[in-house]
Scaffold this motif. Structure first.
Motif, PDB file in Angstrom:
ATOM      1  N   VAL A  19       0.837  -1.204   0.000  1.00  0.00           N
ATOM      2  CA  VAL A  19       0.000   0.000   0.000  1.00  0.00           C
ATOM      3  C   VAL A  19       0.876   1.260   0.000  1.00  0.00           C
ATOM      4  O   VAL A  19       0.588   2.228  -0.706  1.00  0.00           O
ATOM      5  N   LEU A  20       1.957   1.249   0.769  1.00  0.00           N
ATOM      6  CA  LEU A  20       2.854   2.404   0.802  1.00  0.00           C
ATOM      7  C   LEU A  20       3.504   2.635  -0.555  1.00  0.00           C
ATOM      8  O   LEU A  20       3.681   3.786  -0.979  1.00  0.00           O
ATOM      9  N   GLU A  21       3.854   1.550  -1.250  1.00  0.00           N
ATOM     10  CA  GLU A  21       4.415   1.694  -2.597  1.00  0.00           C
ATOM     11  C   GLU A  21       3.396   2.292  -3.556  1.00  0.00           C
ATOM     12  O   GLU A  21       3.733   3.117  -4.406  1.00  0.00           O
ATOM     13  N   ARG A  22       2.135   1.884  -3.399  1.00  0.00           N
ATOM     14  CA  ARG A  22       1.070   2.461  -4.243  1.00  0.00           C
ATOM     15  C   ARG A  22       0.880   3.939  -3.921  1.00  0.00           C
ATOM     16  O   ARG A  22       0.625   4.750  -4.819  1.00  0.00           O
ATOM     17  N   LEU A  23       0.992   4.296  -2.653  1.00  0.00           N
ATOM     18  CA  LEU A  23       0.884   5.698  -2.267  1.00  0.00           C
ATOM     19  C   LEU A  23       2.010   6.521  -2.887  1.00  0.00           C
ATOM     20  O   LEU A  23       1.786   7.637  -3.362  1.00  0.00           O
ATOM     21  N   VAL A  24       3.218   5.975  -2.866  1.00  0.00           N
ATOM     22  CA  VAL A  24       4.354   6.653  -3.483  1.00  0.00           C
ATOM     23  C   VAL A  24       4.084   6.900  -4.967  1.00  0.00           C
ATOM     24  O   VAL A  24       4.292   8.009  -5.479  1.00  0.00           O
ATOM     25  N   ASP A  25       3.610   5.856  -5.658  1.00  0.00           N
ATOM     26  CA  ASP A  25       3.330   5.982  -7.092  1.00  0.00           C
ATOM     27  C   ASP A  25       2.224   7.001  -7.335  1.00  0.00           C
ATOM     28  O   ASP A  25       2.321   7.833  -8.247  1.00  0.00           O
ATOM     29  N   PHE A  26       1.182   6.959  -6.500  1.00  0.00           N
ATOM     30  CA  PHE A  26       0.065   7.890  -6.645  1.00  0.00           C
ATOM     31  C   PHE A  26       0.528   9.333  -6.453  1.00  0.00           C
ATOM     32  O   PHE A  26       0.222  10.217  -7.262  1.00  0.00           O
ATOM     33  N   LEU A  27       1.275   9.579  -5.357  1.00  0.00           N
ATOM     34  CA  LEU A  27       1.741  10.944  -5.069  1.00  0.00           C
ATOM     35  C   LEU A  27       2.711  11.435  -6.129  1.00  0.00           C
ATOM     36  O   LEU A  27       2.690  12.608  -6.506  1.00  0.00           O
TER      37      LEU A  27
END
Length: 329
Positions: free
Chosen positions: A73-81
């Protein structure tokens, strides 16, 4: 990265505190560490700092905690941001040069009208001859700028203050956002930006395990345009009644047909989250292309406008000089 490497959450936060240069952020992370070590979940600790960690961030972390996939989830947040910042940077960076042109143009024209043109007023008055109409218009503008510059600046600041106060109200913001969607020049760009934001946010939330209704509620807050935000509220209500998402989207008559068709295909194939990300990628690229086209038109248009204004000032003065000396212009 630290969690993926196998470090406990509190140890990861401790390391981040050591490597963070921003003092304000360091204080917040220290509070997060204190709450986590005090027995609170990471998502509950984040809720206490809404200005730094918004609802999207908190709900994705909560979904990661529930599914035991925090690092994913944190990796997805990084990609999203990262992608959200790239989209924002594309628009901001593209506007820097035109804004510089506008400032330079305003300064040059103001200097000519306030300091240069008035020097010719006494010369023309002493000659006692009739001044050509373009020169009369120029001198009138010059005298207004010279004698009432403070009133012009005050009026501009008052208009800006009044506008910001108006759009800060619920009705004013709705009217302003509605007006933007009625302007042909900006409607397409606004829709593409908001559709990209809507699709990426919703797709990222669903992929991370956030329920669709909860995800739509978060997306409604993320979208910048109130009219589009209200249409998402309508979609959310229809989804709650079991009507799916693609049909309510079409009924709003807001979303572009390409986005609706792609989301409908994703809904029918059970792969909506991936299709939403594809829609976001498509419209991110569309925004970049639209901004480039707009800037390629705006830059020469501003240069041409500046040339015409400065040319009018110079020609008006020369015309008056020629007329005084009885030279045919």
């Amino acid at each position: 990265t630290l969690i993926k490497a196998g470090l406990p959450l509190d140890r990861g936060l401790s390391i981040i505190i050591e490597i963070t240069d921003n003092e304000s952020l360091k204080v917040i992370i220290q509070e997060l560490l204190k709450d986590v070590r005090g027995g609170k979940s990471f998502s509950d600790a984040l809720i206490k700092h809404p200005r730094v960690f918004n609802r999207l961030y908190v709900n994705m972390i909560k979904a990661g905690e529930a599914g035991g996939v925090m690092n994913v989830v944190l990796e997805r947040l990084v990609d999203f941001l990262k992608r959200s910042q790239e989209l924002k940077s594309t628009v901001v960076n593209a506007m820097i040069y035109p804004l510089i042109l506008i400032v330079v143009m305003s300064v040059v024209i103001s200097i000519m009208l306030i300091f240069v043109v008035p020097k010719f007023v006494d010369i023309f008055d002493t000659m006692g001859q009739e001044i050509p109409l373009p020169t009369q218009i120029l001198l009138s503008f010059s005298m207004i700028m010279k004698n009432f510059w403070w009133l012009i600046i005050g009026f501009g600041l008052a208009c800006y203050y009044g506008f910001t106060k108006y759009v800060s109200t619920e009705k004013g913001r709705l009217n302003w956002d509605s007006a933007q969607l009625k302007l042909a020049l900006v409607k397409s760009l606004i829709l593409k930006v908001e559709v990209a934001r809507f699709s990426r946010t919703l797709g990222t939330l669903i992929t991370s395990g956030v329920p669709l209704l909860q995800a739509l509620a978060i997306v409604k807050e993320v979208v910048g345009n109130v009219v589009i935000s209200n249409s998402i509220a309508t979609i959310q209500k229809a989804v709650k009644e079991g009507k799916g998402i693609s049909t309510p989207m079409r009924n709003t008559e807001i979303f572009p047909s390409l986005a609706m068709h792609m989301i409908r295909v994703g809904e029918e194939t059970g792969n909506m989250e991936d299709m939403l990300i594809r829609v976001a990628d498509t419209y991110d690229q569309e925004v970049q292309n639209a901004v480039k086209r707009f800037i390629s038109f705006l830059e020469p248009a501003l240069i041409l406008l500046m040339s015409l204004v400065v040319g009018f000032i110079v020609l008006s003065i020369i015309w008056a000089i020629f007329s005084i000396n009885d030279v045919s212009f």
